[in-house]
Design an enzyme around this catalytic site. Structure first.
Site, PDB file in Angstrom:
ATOM      1  N   TRP A  39      27.887 -10.744 -50.882  1.00  0.00           N
ATOM      2  CA  TRP A  39      29.058 -11.107 -50.087  1.00  0.00           C
ATOM      3  C   TRP A  39      29.478 -12.555 -50.288  1.00  0.00           C
ATOM      4  O   TRP A  39      30.446 -13.010 -49.697  1.00  0.00           O
ATOM      5  CB  TRP A  39      28.813 -10.828 -48.607  1.00  0.00           C
ATOM      6  N   ARG A  40      28.732 -13.288 -51.108  1.00  0.00           N
ATOM      7  CA  ARG A  40      29.110 -14.666 -51.403  1.00  0.00           C
ATOM      8  C   ARG A  40      29.861 -14.800 -52.723  1.00  0.00           C
ATOM      9  O   ARG A  40      30.101 -15.915 -53.197  1.00  0.00           O
ATOM     10  CB  ARG A  40      27.863 -15.554 -51.418  1.00  0.00           C
ATOM     11  N   GLU A  52      29.220  -9.422 -42.282  1.00  0.00           N
ATOM     12  CA  GLU A  52      28.743  -9.906 -40.985  1.00  0.00           C
ATOM     13  C   GLU A  52      28.455  -8.755 -40.032  1.00  0.00           C
ATOM     14  O   GLU A  52      27.487  -8.801 -39.263  1.00  0.00           O
ATOM     15  CB  GLU A  52      29.761 -10.878 -40.366  1.00  0.00           C
ATOM     16  N   GLY A  96      22.028   2.340 -39.044  1.00  0.00           N
ATOM     17  CA  GLY A  96      21.893   2.403 -37.600  1.00  0.00           C
ATOM     18  C   GLY A  96      23.028   1.695 -36.880  1.00  0.00           C
ATOM     19  O   GLY A  96      23.952   1.174 -37.498  1.00  0.00           O
ATOM     20  N   TYR A 135      30.415 -14.829 -32.384  1.00  0.00           N
ATOM     21  CA  TYR A 135      29.718 -15.157 -33.630  1.00  0.00           C
ATOM     22  C   TYR A 135      30.493 -14.655 -34.845  1.00  0.00           C
ATOM     23  O   TYR A 135      30.736 -15.397 -35.804  1.00  0.00           O
ATOM     24  CB  TYR A 135      28.298 -14.577 -33.652  1.00  0.00           C
ATOM     25  N   ASP A 153      24.416 -17.502 -34.255  1.00  0.00           N
ATOM     26  CA  ASP A 153      23.601 -16.291 -34.169  1.00  0.00           C
ATOM     27  C   ASP A 153      22.181 -16.669 -33.769  1.00  0.00           C
ATOM     28  O   ASP A 153      21.896 -17.819 -33.415  1.00  0.00           O
ATOM     29  CB  ASP A 153      23.637 -15.528 -35.493  1.00  0.00           C
ATOM     30  N   CYS A 214       8.017 -26.633 -41.681  1.00  0.00           N
ATOM     31  CA  CYS A 214       8.587 -27.944 -41.361  1.00  0.00           C
ATOM     32  C   CYS A 214       8.523 -28.923 -42.536  1.00  0.00           C
ATOM     33  O   CYS A 214       9.438 -29.733 -42.721  1.00  0.00           O
ATOM     34  CB  CYS A 214       7.877 -28.535 -40.145  1.00  0.00           C
ATOM     35  N   CYS A 223      14.415 -33.442 -36.248  1.00  0.00           N
ATOM     36  CA  CYS A 223      13.886 -32.412 -35.355  1.00  0.00           C
ATOM     37  C   CYS A 223      13.013 -33.005 -34.248  1.00  0.00           C
ATOM     38  O   CYS A 223      11.895 -33.479 -34.495  1.00  0.00           O
ATOM     39  CB  CYS A 223      13.105 -31.382 -36.150  1.00  0.00           C
ATOM     40  N   SER A 317      17.779   0.115 -28.946  1.00  0.00           N
ATOM     41  CA  SER A 317      17.669  -1.073 -28.113  1.00  0.00           C
ATOM     42  C   SER A 317      17.323  -0.720 -26.667  1.00  0.00           C
ATOM     43  O   SER A 317      16.648  -1.480 -25.975  1.00  0.00           O
ATOM     44  CB  SER A 317      18.978  -1.866 -28.158  1.00  0.00           C
TER      45      SER A 317
END
Length: 369
Positions: A39-40, A52, A96, A135, A153, A214, A223, A317
């Site tokens: 999709w890029r 998305e 789904g 979003y 998101d 990290c 951070c 869910s």
């Protein structure tokens, strides 16, 4: 860190985010490390939109082949708007959350009818489309149109909760709104889409839920959670309500080389999809008595229960299905309901089934081999 300091950071980014170039550091990393994703390829707003919607609650590696197949079948807004719903559901089969693709097609029809097939480029207009929340609107507007809109998101909420040492519950809508306000302060002019994708990429590859990497993080120096050594404790997220357990008896009813399938109602869970006849029950041990009576009443088919075929669990869910599946043989007279039909087993792949019922089809094939 004091409570007053935390409150201040909740509404205004620390000065070093601006002075030392947070966005610049993040984008430099993204330019060198971003994944090659289908999709890029370009910034076509329709392609961005489809990706998305597919990526909601679904892993990137799972989405890739579905996305490529979907775009081949429905390459434009108009193609999706004009396609029969059954074809669209079939192309989505296995991903789904089928309400997503129904909303996507309904919105595509609205874009065709009201916007000449061009995806709207303003927050006000795009947010009117079915299935597009804050979003998704931010992602399309920033990636396709370079609008300076945030796209917050789960990945982004995790990243910024750690960066700013925020203990706000990310399950609450107010937290997302606060984060949108903060992120707007550092969206770089002309690279809004790359910036939002870079934040998502950082959350997916480096600032992961458990054991964040990290030492390889391009924004390590900004951070606050890392400085305090509490990065693995964030974000704070309230527990969702546990799915409600539901038990079904499922009848795989054979007649010669055919099996009976049922089409679900056009509204509700798994709307319009096909399945084997199911009966909700608490009486598993009496399946041989419960199934013939209930199936005859609901579907107009008399049957004999032969033997168990499989036991399958599937979690939504809000629901957790436990399916006790039995091989059955059609017997006697039939007065079939309008929602059921017999099909050959080699024709089952032409119909759209949920993941749970695909597992039943696989169990049937193994039993027949």
């Amino acid at each position: 860190m004091s409570a007053s300091k935390k409150k201040e950071l909740s509404y205004r980014l620390p000065e070093e985010f601006q002075v030392f170039g947070f966005s610049k550091d993040l984008l430099a990393w993204y330019d060198s490390q971003k994944r090659d994703l289908p999709w890029r390829i370009n910034r076509d707003p329709y392609r961005v939109w489809v990706s998305e919607i597919m990526l909601q609650q679904t892993r990137v590696e799972t989405v890739k082949p579905y996305y490529q197949n979907f775009m081949e079948k429905f390459p434009t807004v108009e193609a999706l708007a004009d396609a029969p719903e059954d074809e669209v559901l079939k192309a989505w089969e296995g991903l789904g959350y089928y309400s997503r693709v129904r909303n996507l097609q309904a919105a595509a029809r609205e874009v065709k009818a009201s916007y000449g097939g061009v995806v709207p480029d303003t927050p006000e207009e795009i947010s009117k489309l079915k299935g597009i929340g804050p979003y998704t609107a931010g992602a399309i507007l920033s990636i396709a149109y370079e609008k300076p809109e945030p796209a917050v998101d789960g990945n982004v909420m995790r990243v910024f909760s750690r960066l700013l040492l925020m203990d706000d519950d990310i399950a609450k809508p107010a937290t997302r709104i606060k984060l949108e306000h903060l992120i707007r302060q550092v969206i770089p002019e002309g690279r809004a889409g790359d910036f939002n994708q870079a934040l998502m990429e950082l959350g997916a590859l480096v600032c992961v839920p458990r054991t964040p990497q990290c030492l390889t993080c391009p924004v390590f120096d900004y951070c606050l959670a890392r400085r305090e050594g509490v990065q693995e404790e964030l974000p704070v997220k309230g527990k969702a309500k546990a799915p409600r357990p539901v038990t079904y008896l499922v009848a795989v009813i054979r007649k010669g080389d055919q099996v009976l399938i049922h089409k679900r109602p056009e509204k509700g869970l798994l709307a319009g999809m096909w399945e084997f006849p199911m009966v909700e029950t608490d009486e598993i041990k009496w399946a041989e008595d419960v199934l013939p009576d209930q199936i005859a009443q609901r579907y107009g088919v008399e049957l004999l229960v032969e033997k168990p075929l499989a036991q399958i669990q599937h979690t939504f869910s809000h629901l957790q299905w436990t399916l006790h599946v039995y091989l059955c043989e059609a017997t006697g007279q039939e007065d079939l309901a309008s929602t059921v039909r017999y099909v050959r087993t080699d024709e089952l792949e032409q119909f759209t089934f949920s993941v749970a019922h695909h597992k039943i089809i696989e169990a049937l094939r193994l039993a027949s081999s």
